[in-house]
Design an enzyme around this catalytic site. Structure first.
Site, PDB file in Angstrom:
ATOM      1  N   CYS A   1      16.274 105.496  77.764  1.00  0.00           N
ATOM      2  CA  CYS A   1      14.959 105.766  77.632  1.00  0.00           C
ATOM      3  C   CYS A   1      14.240 104.609  77.245  1.00  0.00           C
ATOM      4  O   CYS A   1      13.263 104.498  77.868  1.00  0.00           O
ATOM      5  CB  CYS A   1      14.723 107.076  76.936  1.00  0.00           C
ATOM      6  SG  CYS A   1      15.898 108.335  76.838  1.00  0.00           S
TER       7      CYS A   1
ATOM      8  N   CYS B   1      16.949 108.061  73.580  1.00  0.00           N
ATOM      9  CA  CYS B   1      18.384 107.456  74.009  1.00  0.00           C
ATOM     10  C   CYS B   1      18.114 106.033  74.439  1.00  0.00           C
ATOM     11  O   CYS B   1      16.937 105.629  74.731  1.00  0.00           O
ATOM     12  CB  CYS B   1      19.116 108.033  74.980  1.00  0.00           C
ATOM     13  SG  CYS B   1      18.244 108.257  76.410  1.00  0.00           S
TER      14      CYS B   1
END
Lengths: 345, 81
Positions: B13, B10
């Site tokens: 991240c 994501c």
């Protein structure tokens, strides 16, 4: 070649239509609310209801509605699901969260209501909440013998979060934000203005500059994260609308039959929708003649599951549970869609 | 020192990965950074939300991207031990 041009034209036309139709304006306050939720609502305070020692009934209830607070982006849903399942309250509440999460975050509710109609928007939220609990309970009963060894560490670590503002201040703040969204959408400019002034005073008296900055940063983050996908989704919806003959859609899902609802649910289970893109795409199908029952079925099954998410889920909880869950989703979405289509007709 | 970034890819991240690399470079620490993307392996750690930051097999942050100063503090604390 001609076909390609016609499809592109459809996509571009949809984009222009979309941008000029002020559909996006209804999302602006929703983005601010989503940003505020992720900055000011302590996620730990919600998550503690999913701990290994949490009250089971409470856990189901909170799981079914906490998507509003926790699942603004679909990418956070799977890890949270895994966390609740493996480290916390167990399979049932985790499943309830997984099913309702994508359907009841602020952006999804506002956007579905605006673009697909208030009846469908409301039915989507209510259907997702009610059926998440039912599916969660069924899963917990079917697999009751497989309770896992809990690792309480993840939840023990939650307590260290610093406490936020007093509850009544938070409630007042969010009530005003939701008020601005609601009254703004119904064009009650005077009330909206009054609320905006009230919001200004609250921000000035209760919030620090650092908090405000974080809020804006988080809001901007959501906008950057979601808008590109959304525009892509609108574009694809435009292409679909130009590519798919109306007679196909009407033939397959034009009526509120059990079969039509099943087809919609089953396809929804397989299809992948990036955050919120299900809404414009389903709108395109509606324009092509899709009945409201199957629309709801697709809305319920679509964002909850997709081929990629089925694969990830099977890694977390194994194939047997994943397939059972998928089957339950299709059955529930079909029944809900069928009943809804029956009621609105 | 052994650092693991837990996340399935994501946006946050990636942001965490970049922030950690920047902090490590600034502190001139000798570390091994590894990105863990497999959901099953991620779930073996006691975290609820990604991205998760693991230093020497201990989760030090999850669900957010810590600020630069906070990251440095986390890294230095772990380096002292």
């Amino acid at each position: 070649m001609e076909i390609a041009i016609r499809l592109l034209q459809g996509g571009v036309a949809a984009l222009i239509d979309y941008l000029s139709f002020h559909v996006l304006t209804c999302l602006v306050p929703a983005f601010f609310i989503a940003g505020a939720i992720s900055v000011f609502v302590s996620q730990a305070s919600v998550l503690k209801y999913f701990g290994p020692n949490a009250n089971k009934f409470l856990a189901y209830g909170v799981a079914s509605v906490s998507g509003t607070v926790l699942a603004v982006c679909s990418c956070t849903v799977l890890p949270l699901f895994g966390g609740i399942y493996l480290h916390g309250a167990g399979l049932g509440p985790a499943i309830a969260f997984l099913y309702s999460g994508p359907a009841i975050n602020v952006l999804a509710i506002v956007y579905s209501a605006r673009l697909l109609g208030y009846d469908i928007g409301a039915a989507r939220a209510v259907g997702a909440i009610v059926f998440s609990i039912i599916i969660g309970l069924i899963m917990a009963v079917i697999f009751r013998k497989e309770e896992k060894q809990k690792n309480a560490e993840a939840f023990a670590a939650l307590a260290i979060d610093p406490p936020g503002k007093p509850l009544w201040k938070q409630l007042a703040f969010f009530a005003i934000l939701v008020g601005i969204l609601g009254f703004g959408a119904s064009k009650q400019w005077i009330v909206t203005g009054v609320l905006l002034v009230a919001l200004g005073i609250i921000l000035w008296r209760w919030f620090t500059t650092g908090e405000l900055k974080q809020w804006m940063k988080e809001t901007g983050h959501f906008v950057r994260l979601i808008i590109p996908w959304l525009l892509g989704g609108v574009f694809v919806a435009g292409i679909l609308k130009a590519a798919i003959p109306e007679s196909w859609v009407v033939g397959a899902v034009g009526e509120n039959s059990l079969l039509a609802n099943f087809v919609a649910s089953f396809l929804g289970m397989l299809m992948y929708f990036a955050t919120l893109t299900e809404v414009p795409i389903i709108r395109a199908f509606m324009d092509l003649g899709m009945n409201k029952g199957p629309v709801l079925a697709l809305l319920l099954a679509g964002p909850a599951l997709s081929l990629p998410s089925i694969l990830s889920l099977s890694r977390i909880m194994g194939w047997r549970k994943t397939l059972t869950f998928s089957a339950l989703v299709v059955v529930m979405a079909t029944t809900t869609g069928y009943s809804f289509g029956f009621i609105v007709q | 020192m052994d650092i693991k970034i837990l996340g399935t890819g994501c946006a946050k991240c990636h942001a965490l990965g970049d922030a950690v690399k920047a902090a490590v470079k600034e502190l001139q620490l000798d570390v091994k950074i590894q990105e863990v993307k497999d959901m099953k392996k991620i779930m073996e750690y006691p975290i609820l939300m990604t991205p998760g930051l693991v230093i020497n097999e201990k989760v030090v942050s999850s669900g957010k991207v810590p600020g630069k100063e906070e990251l440095k503090k986390l890294l230095l604390n772990a380096a002292k031990k």
